[in-house]
Design an enzyme around this catalytic site. Structure first.
Site, PDB file in Angstrom:
ATOM      1  CD  GLN A 119      -4.488   8.813  -5.178  1.00  0.00           C
ATOM      2  OE1 GLN A 119      -3.817   7.928  -4.680  1.00  0.00           O
ATOM      3  NE2 GLN A 119      -4.263   9.269  -6.398  1.00  0.00           N
ATOM      4  CG  ASP A 173     -10.510   3.902  -5.935  1.00  0.00           C
ATOM      5  OD1 ASP A 173      -9.665   3.021  -6.214  1.00  0.00           O
ATOM      6  OD2 ASP A 173     -10.711   4.290  -4.766  1.00  0.00           O
ATOM      7  NE  ARG A 216      -0.532   9.905  -3.285  1.00  0.00           N
ATOM      8  CZ  ARG A 216      -0.810   8.754  -2.665  1.00  0.00           C
ATOM      9  NH1 ARG A 216      -1.388   7.781  -3.328  1.00  0.00           N
ATOM     10  NH2 ARG A 216      -0.572   8.596  -1.373  1.00  0.00           N
TER      11      ARG A 216
HETATM   12  N1   CP Z   1      -3.125   5.137  -4.577  1.00  0.00           N
HETATM   13  C1   CP Z   1      -2.552   4.622  -3.473  1.00  0.00           C
HETATM   14  O1   CP Z   1      -2.663   5.168  -2.382  1.00  0.00           O
HETATM   15  O2   CP Z   1      -1.857   3.492  -3.695  1.00  0.00           O
HETATM   16  P1   CP Z   1      -1.274   2.515  -2.569  1.00  0.00           P
HETATM   17  O3   CP Z   1      -2.471   1.880  -1.890  1.00  0.00           O
HETATM   18  O4   CP Z   1      -0.453   1.520  -3.306  1.00  0.00           O
HETATM   19  O5   CP Z   1      -0.485   3.322  -1.587  1.00  0.00           O
HETATM   20  N1  NVA Z   2     -10.445   3.221  -2.315  1.00  0.00           N
HETATM   21  C1  NVA Z   2      -9.208   2.471  -2.341  1.00  0.00           C
HETATM   22  C2  NVA Z   2      -8.067   3.391  -2.571  1.00  0.00           C
HETATM   23  C3  NVA Z   2      -6.728   2.700  -2.648  1.00  0.00           C
HETATM   24  C4  NVA Z   2      -5.612   3.664  -2.865  1.00  0.00           C
HETATM   25  C5  NVA Z   2      -9.042   1.714  -1.040  1.00  0.00           C
HETATM   26  O1  NVA Z   2      -9.305   2.305   0.025  1.00  0.00           O
HETATM   27  O2  NVA Z   2      -8.672   0.536  -1.061  1.00  0.00           O
END
Ligand code: CP
Ligand code: NVA
Length: 306
Positions: free
Chosen positions: A131, A223, A291
């Protein structure tokens, strides 16, 4: 010797630059990569849900001529049906590369030790390197030179922030992080990132004031306040993060062309307002698309020796 991607901390700066340059080549289609990984097989173990990581790896591997195998927790009963070391040894006989999304970084490291093939971290509670690499590529793609840019993360000091800290530090990019006091990123990671950043002449700055870091920002990133695995803390977290929502009020403090980023999935109306994520400065879907491009470059680097 095989090379894993467990944390950005383990990547040399030259490797990050190489991955970014390969991503440029893939996006510009400078040559035909459609059989670059033919006869190569990628395994995907997901112990947490995923949309982007799973689909972007599957699509990316298909574009490169390889095959993928998705392994759900029900399929393999990871960690309970057989020893992690046996899973690693067996999968290494069938596959050429493995992505795993799990809870503990320790478990990921253990699996990687027993795998003869490259292992890629598809997210743990501690890090999300694919990410952050894609995010930094996206920022560079949009903004060009980042040396004096003000990049501000506002929200929870979580896995995404930990990886952004290492990524920004290694690339010499200034990073401001605003979190509530009891949701700061881990001290040891912050300390290490500051050490790396100092050698590169970059600043890592921690704050508890979202307005302070939003001021004159070139990029605002957020996030979810409750990451996967923390669902029982959802209510208390909503209280802790009051005032941390990315809304028009906060964005009005930033530069006019400030980019809005979110790794997704977003909890609209919580950490980010609808009119911001859907607004003209939001690049969240370009970020999600990248990504796939960056991970293709990672696969080429780790598996195809590109
Ligand atoms: N951003 C991300 O990793 O999304 P997912 O959890 O859907 O893979
Ligand atoms: N911080 C979030 C990121 C998801 C892509 C999680 O770990 O759920």
């Amino acid at each position: 010797m095989k090379k894993d991607l467990l944390s950005i901390k383990d990547l040399k700066i030259e490797e990050i630059e190489h991955i970014f340059s390969l991503t440029d080549d893939l996006k510009a289609k400078v040559k035909d990569f459609s059989s670059a990984l033919s006869e190569k097989c990628l395994g995907l173990i997901f112990l947490k849900p995923s949309l982007r990581t799973r689909v972007s790896f599957e699509a990316g591997m298909a574009h490169l001529g390889g095959s993928t195998f998705y392994l759900s927790p029900e399929d393999i009963k990871f960690g309970t049906r057989e020893a992690v070391k046996d899973i690693g040894s067996v999968l290494s006989r069938y596959l050429n590369v493995l992505v795993i999304r799990t809870f503990s970084q320790k478990q990921l490291v253990e699996l990687a030790q027993f795998c003869a093939i490259p292992v890629i971290n598809g997210l743990t509670d501690l890090f999300h390197p694919c990410q952050a690499l894609s995010d930094l590529y996206t920022i560079k793609e949009k903004k060009g030179n980042l040396k004096n840019a003000k990049i501000s993360f506002i929200g929870d000091g979580n896995n995404v922030v930990h990886s952004l800290l290492y990524g920004c530090a290694k690339l010499g990019i200034n990073l401001n992080v605003a979190t509530p006091k009891n949701h700061r990123p881990k001290d040891e990671i912050v300390k290490e990132a500051i050490n790396i950043a100092q050698k590169k002449g970059a600043d890592i700055y921690l704050s508890q004031d979202p307005r302070e870091v939003a001021q004159e920002a070139d990029v605002i990133y957020t996030d979810v306040w409750t990451s996967m695995g923390q669902e029982s803390e959802c209510k208390i977290r909503a209280k802790d993060f009051a005032g941390f929502q990315i809304n028009q009020g906060l964005v009005s403090l930033a530069k006019k062309d400030c980019l809005i980023m979110h790794c997704l999935p977003a909890h609209r109306g919580e950490e980010i307002a609808d009119d911001v994520i859907d607004g003209p400065n939001s690049i969240v879907f370009d970020q999600a698309e990248n990504r796939m491009h960056v991970q293709k470059a990672i696969l080429l680097h780790l598996v195809g020796s590109f």
